[in-house]
Design an enzyme around this catalytic site. Structure first.
Site, mmCIF file in Angstrom:
data_model
loop_
_atom_site.group_PDB
_atom_site.id
_atom_site.type_symbol
_atom_site.label_atom_id
_atom_site.label_comp_id
_atom_site.label_asym_id
_atom_site.label_seq_id
_atom_site.Cartn_x
_atom_site.Cartn_y
_atom_site.Cartn_z
ATOM 1 N N ASP A 169 17.609 -45.627 3.064
ATOM 2 C CA ASP A 169 18.804 -45.224 4.371
ATOM 3 C C ASP A 169 20.044 -45.524 4.016
ATOM 4 O OD1 ASP A 169 17.066 -44.033 6.297
ATOM 5 O OD2 ASP A 169 17.127 -45.757 7.633
ATOM 6 N N ASP A 180 7.239 -54.628 13.415
ATOM 7 C CA ASP A 180 6.225 -55.117 12.583
ATOM 8 C C ASP A 180 5.368 -55.629 13.791
ATOM 9 O OD1 ASP A 180 7.868 -57.018 13.171
ATOM 10 O OD2 ASP A 180 7.838 -57.696 11.047
#
Length: 693
Positions: free
Chosen positions: A272, A425
């Site tokens: 990214d 997460d």
């Protein structure tokens, strides 16, 4: 009545060589009297044994405390030059990307509290030297109620009238709600301490009984040897990264060296980065390993929505992902050992209920500076105790975002990666648990990584880690209540996993030790017992440090630093709970690349074969030249210290409260406030960890 510290004036000193002491007489009239201690001449006739055990009087105790305070002030004076340098060259935390509204409100509150405390300190010192201060606040209040009728202590001037009314106000109106709030925080503190004690007992039981996850397989295998029992399913490996040119080489090299059949393994480099140079470097590194024969692909998103969650979600949408059964995720600074997949994937075999296998983190730079040492203590307890106990006894824990292997079916059934929080997460772990999937934690499988070495990077990381769970709790609470899991699992997730460990811990830590404790110094009618201030925190710190016994010399700095970090964690928790702007802040934790320094030489030795070297030699030279220019440019930038105003204001607040505690001769409270204030001062001046550019 003459002030006791003056000994009754010059005439009084001529006739009395003893030390006068103010005492409280137990009678209905609350009278005040003096008595004399034996003079130095009389001491000659007192047996040595009696003199040894004779109690110290109030004057001696006060002077001892003042002497120790003077010595502590001497230690503070050594910081003067450092303070001047930091203030002169430092930068405040005003340009930070945190939302300005909550930061300004909290900072304004702390500044107002500091100003009031300084005013009250001057007020109390003036009253003290007028002889109006007593250690026993209840006795003082009763004395004020009866004073004014010709007694020696009647307040006859304006200052005395103001001080009398101040005492009446604080006893009648301020002390009761403050004591009530203190009692609430103490109860929360005890609950959290009990939870930590139970976790430690669970870890002790696991060690005593040598409990560890065992793969469900009919064949007798040695998991430690990493032979995998011939079980080689299709595994997808993902490395999400963003502008992390310091560590990309070592992470790519580590996953490309995984001991797994190449036909059963695909590596995705999910880049990214918005820096063209970094993109070029990563592309070239991927190409190098493709030439080596690794099954590796490079992906770059044009639209970088959703940060890491969006990156992973985009990668999972590829058509070829359906051919793979498991996905292993590693952050850019993680270096799995070659047998990582063999030691983790085997736990999925013949156990369709397992959705996640999580490995432990280890740190290559844990001894780099004081900040990394303190982080190592915290994370060692997290992995050794929290993750292991929860994994063994309830098969659930928060996914750590990296160094873990997921069953792709579990990800899909749980709804996949979502960009709704900054803790994607934990989000996927909670949703998978609500779907009935079980987690396995392997404490003996380690994956090396890097700790933040600057306070600026660590502070931003902690802000994300503590704001995200509160966002997630608001979003997941209805789903938890409606889920089909048993009542005890729901209770564990709501009250222990979220409320006690994610909300209550930062709340009471900041409120009790940074707000209530200083307030009790200026409102002494509300009290915090010594076991709350010293004994239980010391015991909990001792338990925290057990998984990292080599860090035992840092137990006191660890206790102080954890309380210092409470202001950041509390601010982050409030931001996440009330959906303030900073709750959605995502800043990639800056890496130093220390974890790759020891590997670059070996990587260079086993680069491409000689017939392939010429293929990318020109490109490598260009990249190295570009890196050299960037390093030269960075070297011209001077490192600076960032001045953190909230921490600095709290430092002066606690130091002011410690000075006030001397008037009441509160030894434990004084030392705690003094050292805690120094801890805030060091952090506020950015004197812990590495400096940043």
């Amino acid at each position: 009545m003459v002030p006791w510290w003056n000994g009754g004036g010059k005439d009084h000193q001529k006739h009395h060589r003893g030390t006068p002491v103010v005492i409280k007489m137990e009678n209905p009239n609350w009278s005040i009297s003096e008595f004399e201690t034996p003079s130095s001449d009389e001491d000659d006739f007192i047996p040595r044994k009696s003199r040894r055990f004779r109690g110290k009087n109030a004057k001696q105790l006060t002077w001892v405390l003042l002497l120790k305070a003077h010595r502590a002030a001497g230690c503070l004076s050594s910081l003067a030059s450092a303070v001047r340098r930091r203030v002169k060259s430092g930068r405040t935390d005003t340009p930070c990307t945190e939302d300005s509204t909550p930061r300004t409100r909290l900072y304004t509150f702390i500044r107002a509290f500091l100003a009031i405390s300084l005013l009250l300190l001057c007020f109390e010192i003036a009253a003290y030297f007028k002889g109006w201060h007593f250690k026993d606040s209840a006795f003082y209040f009763d004395h004020i109620l009866i004073s004014g009728s010709g007694t020696a202590f009647a307040f006859r001037d304006f200052f005395g009238w103001v001080y009398k009314n101040w005492v009446l106000i604080r006893v009648g109106y301020l002390a009761p709600p403050l004591q009530w709030l203190a009692n609430i925080c103490i109860v929360l503190f005890l609950f959290q301490s009990l939870d930590r004690l139970i976790l430690c007992l669970g870890c002790f039981w696991i060690r005593l009984k040598k409990i560890k996850p065992i793969p469900k397989t009919d064949q007798v295998i040695d998991v430690e040897s990493g032979d995998g029992c011939g079980y080689f399913p299709m595994v997808l490996v993902q490395i999400p990264m963003c502008n992390e040119k310091e560590v990309y080489q070592q992470s790519i090299a580590a996953v490309c060296n995984l001991d797994w059949p190449k036909s059963k393994l695909l590596i995705q480099i999910l880049d990214d980065s918005d820096d063209p140079t970094t993109q070029m470097l990563i592309k070239e590194e991927v190409h190098k390993w493709q030439v080596e024969g690794a099954n590796i692909v490079y992906r770059h998103r044009v639209l970088r929505d959703g940060y890491k969650a969006g990156n992973l979600k985009s990668a999972m949408s590829c058509s070829y992902v359906k051919d793979y059964e498991f996905v292993a995720i590693f952050d850019a600074d993680f270096q799995p050992s070659p047998d990582f997949l063999k030691r983790t994937v085997i736990h999925f075999k013949d156990n369709e209920e397992v959705g996640l296998v999580q490995a432990r983190w280890s740190f290559v730079n844990k001894d780099e500076n004081l900040l990394t040492r303190l982080q190592n203590i915290n994370l060692a307890f997290h992995f050794e105790v929290e993750q292991q106990v929860n994994g063994i006894f309830i098969n659930f824990f928060g996914f750590n975002g990296t160094a873990g292997v997921w069953r792709i079916k579990a990800l899909e059934e749980s709804g996949g990666w979502l960009e709704r929080t900054t803790v994607e997460d934990m989000d996927i772990a909670v949703r998978a648990h609500l779907k009935g999937w079980k987690f396995v934690y392997l404490n003996d499988v380690e994956c090396t990584c890097e700790l933040p070495e600057s306070y600026e990077a660590y502070r931003k990381q902690q802000h994300r880690w503590h704001s995200g769970p509160m966002q997630l709790f608001r979003l997941c609470l209805p789903d938890i209540i409606r889920s089909k899991i048993c009542f005890w699992k729901k209770a564990n997730m709501i009250f222990l996993f979220f409320l006690l460990r994610k909300l209550i811990l930062p709340f009471y830590s900041f409120t009790l030790f940074c707000i209530i404790l200083p307030m009790t110094m200026f409102i002494p009618e509300a009290e915090l017992p010594a076991w709350v201030v010293c004994y239980i925190p010391a015991t909990m710190s001792f338990l925290n440090i057990l998984p990292a016994p080599k860090s035992f010399p840092f137990i006191v700095p660890y206790l102080l630093f954890e309380n210092t970090m409470s202001v950041t964690k509390f601010n982050a928790m409030i931001s996440g709970l009330f959906q303030l702007g900073s709750a959605y802040e995502w800043v990639v934790t800056k890496k130093s690349g220390r974890s790759s320094e020891g590997d670059l030489v070996s990587l260079g030795e086993k680069e491409q074969p000689s017939h392939e070297k010429s293929f990318s030699e020109t490109t490598l030279v260009e990249m190295k030249e570009e890196l050299r220019k960037q390093d030269l440019k960075s070297s011209k930038k001077k490192k600076h210290n960032r001045i953190y105003m909230k921490e600095l204001s709290l430092a002066f607040l606690l130091l002011t409260a410690s000075a006030r505690s001397l008037l009441s001769a509160q030894g434990i409270h004084f030392y705690f406030l003094l050292f805690q204030g120094i801890s805030f001062l060091l952090v506020g001046l950015d004197l812990i960890g590495e400096q940043v550019y």
